[in-house]
Design a protein around this motif. Sequence first.
Motif, PDB file in Angstrom:
ATOM      1  N   LYS A  97      19.841  -9.955 -19.006  1.00 54.65           N
ATOM      2  CA  LYS A  97      19.519 -10.613 -17.743  1.00 54.65           C
ATOM      3  C   LYS A  97      20.729 -11.434 -17.297  1.00 54.65           C
ATOM      4  O   LYS A  97      21.495 -11.923 -18.133  1.00 54.65           O
ATOM      5  CB  LYS A  97      18.312 -11.542 -17.914  1.00 54.65           C
ATOM      6  N   PRO A  98      20.913 -11.629 -15.979  1.00 52.89           N
ATOM      7  CA  PRO A  98      22.016 -12.473 -15.499  1.00 52.89           C
ATOM      8  C   PRO A  98      21.875 -13.916 -15.984  1.00 52.89           C
ATOM      9  O   PRO A  98      20.771 -14.367 -16.314  1.00 52.89           O
ATOM     10  CB  PRO A  98      21.884 -12.393 -13.974  1.00 52.89           C
ATOM     11  N   ALA A  99      22.971 -14.649 -15.992  1.00 59.74           N
ATOM     12  CA  ALA A  99      23.012 -16.015 -16.528  1.00 59.74           C
ATOM     13  C   ALA A  99      21.957 -16.938 -15.923  1.00 59.74           C
ATOM     14  O   ALA A  99      21.376 -17.750 -16.623  1.00 59.74           O
ATOM     15  CB  ALA A  99      24.402 -16.609 -16.340  1.00 59.74           C
ATOM     16  N   GLY A 100      21.678 -16.836 -14.661  1.00 57.92           N
ATOM     17  CA  GLY A 100      20.718 -17.731 -14.029  1.00 57.92           C
ATOM     18  C   GLY A 100      19.266 -17.457 -14.371  1.00 57.92           C
ATOM     19  O   GLY A 100      18.391 -18.276 -14.086  1.00 57.92           O
ATOM     20  N   GLU A 101      18.978 -16.311 -14.999  1.00 57.72           N
ATOM     21  CA  GLU A 101      17.591 -15.926 -15.268  1.00 57.72           C
ATOM     22  C   GLU A 101      17.122 -16.198 -16.695  1.00 57.72           C
ATOM     23  O   GLU A 101      15.951 -16.049 -17.002  1.00 57.72           O
ATOM     24  CB  GLU A 101      17.399 -14.440 -14.944  1.00 57.72           C
ATOM     25  N   THR A 102      18.040 -16.566 -17.590  1.00 60.06           N
ATOM     26  CA  THR A 102      17.670 -16.877 -18.980  1.00 60.06           C
ATOM     27  C   THR A 102      18.446 -18.107 -19.421  1.00 60.06           C
ATOM     28  O   THR A 102      19.306 -18.610 -18.690  1.00 60.06           O
ATOM     29  CB  THR A 102      18.015 -15.716 -19.944  1.00 60.06           C
ATOM     30  N   ARG A 103      18.185 -18.539 -20.635  1.00 63.47           N
ATOM     31  CA  ARG A 103      18.910 -19.708 -21.137  1.00 63.47           C
ATOM     32  C   ARG A 103      20.345 -19.375 -21.523  1.00 63.47           C
ATOM     33  O   ARG A 103      21.175 -20.263 -21.637  1.00 63.47           O
ATOM     34  CB  ARG A 103      18.171 -20.324 -22.324  1.00 63.47           C
ATOM     35  N   ARG A 104      20.642 -18.078 -21.734  1.00 62.27           N
ATOM     36  CA  ARG A 104      22.002 -17.701 -22.138  1.00 62.27           C
ATOM     37  C   ARG A 104      22.963 -17.779 -20.963  1.00 62.27           C
ATOM     38  O   ARG A 104      22.771 -17.127 -19.941  1.00 62.27           O
ATOM     39  CB  ARG A 104      22.024 -16.294 -22.738  1.00 62.27           C
TER      40      ARG A 104
END
Length: 199
Positions: A97-104
């Motif tokens: 998932k893109p950076a804005g959609e998960t904690r990673r």
Amino acid sequence: MDVPGLLESAGLLVPEAVATEDDLTVRDVWDHLIHDEWDTAIDLLQELGEARPLPPTFWEALAGAAEQLRMERSAAWCWWRCAEMRKGVIRADLTLKPAGETRRTLPMPGAGILRPMWNIGHHSPTGGRSVSIAALWVEGRPFLEPGGSATVRLLPLTPAHWQHLAPGRQITMHEDRTVAGTATIVEIHPPVAFVSSPA
């Protein structure tokens, strides 16, 4: 055992007829060993090990030599392949998932360090989602950035949990309760049974 001894042990486990896509054989490895070109010999032996399944002892000897030469990624790969020979091979195409959609927000390490949870279709006794843990190796890259895609190899903590999977099956990766990525299984091979040669 020293590096030459470990490499000779590994080389002796490769049948003469095995060749890489570039027609390299175990004879090419011996040429490099004679000239003390150990790092090149390790690279060639790894290629030969991919041409045909070889026993865990091959990968153990190769890993030991790579560790002594401080070739950390090669050593990690050889230990990984040793474990795959014992537990089986699972390859999948993973998209994070893109950076804005998960904690990673940082790239995910690719050399088998990360051991995320995977939703592979199991349920808990109460009917909720049950996850299984598998280490992850990103093929051909040192890391995978958020939103990126790559072919990965999975090494389950409990291989029996994964026996129902087949190519084409979609699974999800989790680093917390949210979905961190989606993967499609592309290849599965059971552990290879090796017959010990008589003493």
